[in-house]
Design an enzyme around this catalytic site. Sequence first.
Site, short mmCIF file in Angstrom:
data_model
loop_
_atom_site.label_atom_id
_atom_site.label_comp_id
_atom_site.label_asym_id
_atom_site.label_seq_id
_atom_site.Cartn_x
_atom_site.Cartn_y
_atom_site.Cartn_z
N ARG A 73 -1.43 -0.77 -8.47
CA ARG A 73 -2.76 -0.24 -8.14
C ARG A 73 -2.70 1.29 -8.16
O ARG A 73 -1.86 1.88 -7.48
CB ARG A 73 -3.20 -0.72 -6.76
CG ARG A 73 -4.56 -0.11 -6.35
CD ARG A 73 -4.82 -0.27 -4.85
NE ARG A 73 -4.69 -1.63 -4.41
CZ ARG A 73 -4.28 -1.97 -3.17
NH1 ARG A 73 -3.98 -1.06 -2.29
NH2 ARG A 73 -4.18 -3.23 -2.82
N HIS A 83 -13.82 3.90 -6.69
CA HIS A 83 -15.27 3.64 -6.74
C HIS A 83 -15.95 4.61 -7.68
O HIS A 83 -17.17 4.59 -7.81
CB HIS A 83 -15.89 3.81 -5.35
CG HIS A 83 -15.09 3.15 -4.28
ND1 HIS A 83 -14.15 3.81 -3.54
CD2 HIS A 83 -15.07 1.87 -3.87
CE1 HIS A 83 -13.58 2.97 -2.70
NE2 HIS A 83 -14.12 1.79 -2.88
N ASP A 123 0.84 -1.20 0.00
CA ASP A 123 0.00 0.00 0.00
C ASP A 123 0.88 1.25 0.00
O ASP A 123 2.02 1.22 0.45
CB ASP A 123 -0.89 0.03 1.26
CG ASP A 123 -2.09 -0.90 1.15
OD1 ASP A 123 -2.30 -1.50 0.08
OD2 ASP A 123 -2.83 -1.01 2.16
N GLU A 158 -13.33 10.43 3.35
CA GLU A 158 -13.59 10.38 1.90
C GLU A 158 -15.00 10.79 1.54
O GLU A 158 -15.27 11.18 0.43
CB GLU A 158 -13.34 8.95 1.38
CG GLU A 158 -11.87 8.64 1.19
CD GLU A 158 -11.57 7.15 1.24
OE1 GLU A 158 -10.39 6.81 1.13
OE2 GLU A 158 -12.50 6.33 1.42
N ARG A 193 -11.87 6.46 5.79
CA ARG A 193 -13.16 6.20 5.10
C ARG A 193 -14.16 7.31 5.43
O ARG A 193 -14.93 7.73 4.58
CB ARG A 193 -13.75 4.83 5.49
CG ARG A 193 -12.85 3.65 5.28
CD ARG A 193 -12.50 3.35 3.84
NE ARG A 193 -11.51 4.10 3.16
CZ ARG A 193 -10.15 3.95 3.24
NH1 ARG A 193 -9.63 3.03 4.00
NH2 ARG A 193 -9.34 4.71 2.53
N VAL A 229 -4.61 4.67 -7.17
CA VAL A 229 -5.70 5.24 -6.35
C VAL A 229 -5.59 6.76 -6.40
O VAL A 229 -4.59 7.31 -6.83
CB VAL A 229 -5.64 4.75 -4.88
CG1 VAL A 229 -5.76 3.24 -4.81
CG2 VAL A 229 -4.36 5.23 -4.19
N LYS A 230 -6.63 7.44 -5.91
CA LYS A 230 -6.56 8.91 -5.89
C LYS A 230 -5.64 9.38 -4.76
O LYS A 230 -4.94 10.37 -4.91
CB LYS A 230 -7.97 9.49 -5.72
CG LYS A 230 -8.83 9.27 -6.97
CD LYS A 230 -10.15 10.00 -6.90
CE LYS A 230 -11.00 9.66 -8.12
NZ LYS A 230 -12.34 10.27 -8.07
N GLY A 231 -5.66 8.71 -3.61
CA GLY A 231 -4.83 9.10 -2.47
C GLY A 231 -5.68 9.48 -1.28
O GLY A 231 -6.65 10.23 -1.44
#
Length: 308
Positions: free
Chosen positions: A184, A227, A134, A292, A289, A186-188
């Site tokens: 992977r 997502h 990660d 976000e 989470r 991701v936006k961050g």
Amino acid sequence: MLGPVILAASRSDRMRRLISAAPVTKQVVDRFIPGENVDEIVPIIEDLTGKGLELTMDVVGEDITTPGQAAAARDAYLELIDRLKPLELGTRAEMSVKLSMFGQALDGGHELALANVRPVVEAAAAIGTTVTLDAEDHTTLDSMFAIHEELRKDFPQTGCVIQAYLFRTEADARRLAASGSRVRLVKGAYKEPAEVAHQQKTEIDKAYVRILRTLMEGDGYPMIGSHDPRIVSIAQELARRAGRKLDEYEFQMLYGIRGEEHLRLAAEGHRMRVYTAYGTDWYGYFMRRLAEKPANLQFFVRSMLGNG
Ligand SMILES: Cc1cc2nc3c(=O)[nH]c(=O)nc-3n(C[C@H](O)[C@H](O)[C@H](O)COP(=O)(O)OP(=O)(O)OC[C@H]3O[C@@H](n4cnc5c(N)ncnc54)[C@H](O)[C@@H]3O)c2cc1C
């Protein structure tokens, strides 16, 4: 506006104690972190893979302070891999690890994290699967990429994560795409200063698409960690233009977020991997989470007030 405040709170010990002790927190946490230990998580692994989904498993925990805790983190992953063995899922269940949890921030942390993660990568390979590193805050990334490169000498399938919000990531993506890595995008999720990262959502989204194009046109295996429905359809189009087949890239989403979309993409024949976190040290993961999506925070606060 609220996101950075919550991310700042995620670093506060006082908030950690307050939120972790609130009786209602557990119900909200369960949406994102569906188990506290291996016994609770194995039935969930069986259920999700039975529905045609693939998994990447995360044992939560990041703010460790002693080498003993780092070794315990390594052992938790080894225990998980041991339990995965009889399920014979191969790459359908892989592992995601945060190097901070393996000791990266301690004295001599780079070597310590490498020494702790290597046996996990070895054990994963022995059951036919792999590990993805990660991406944490930007100060940790040079060490993470160096460990990734080191591990790939023996285990070329080891993956890593890159974050579209960081200015450095376009160059990282070109390097990783050329080296044929599993990556992977991701936006961050961390609070990053304006000197190193885009701050506006539109800028982050545009960077995401540019970087994704680089990955799709390169030699590696892109893993689309988002997502965002617009990103999902742009990814499908970029894959088509790059001539990639359905098994030459994959989507990844977090457990508890847009679950119906996981099933829809899998039913369309896509590889759809669900990032599934479990464990007791869930505070940092849970707070990201909340940050976000403001609605998550509203729901959490309402639950706190409603339940006293
Ligand atoms: C598989 C996976 C692995 C990840 N690994 C890392 C990592 O290693 N390092 C890192 O910095 N970040 C990681 N992230 C988090 C990532 O950086 C983003 O913070 C997160 O994915 C939200 O961005 P988004 O692309 O989904 O788009 P957004 O534009 O933020 O969201 C798009 C839509 O998705 C839904 N959504 C998004 N987040 C939530 C949420 N928390 N709750 C409810 N609905 C939501 C909403 O409907 C929202 O409108 C990971 C994300 C995924 C999916």
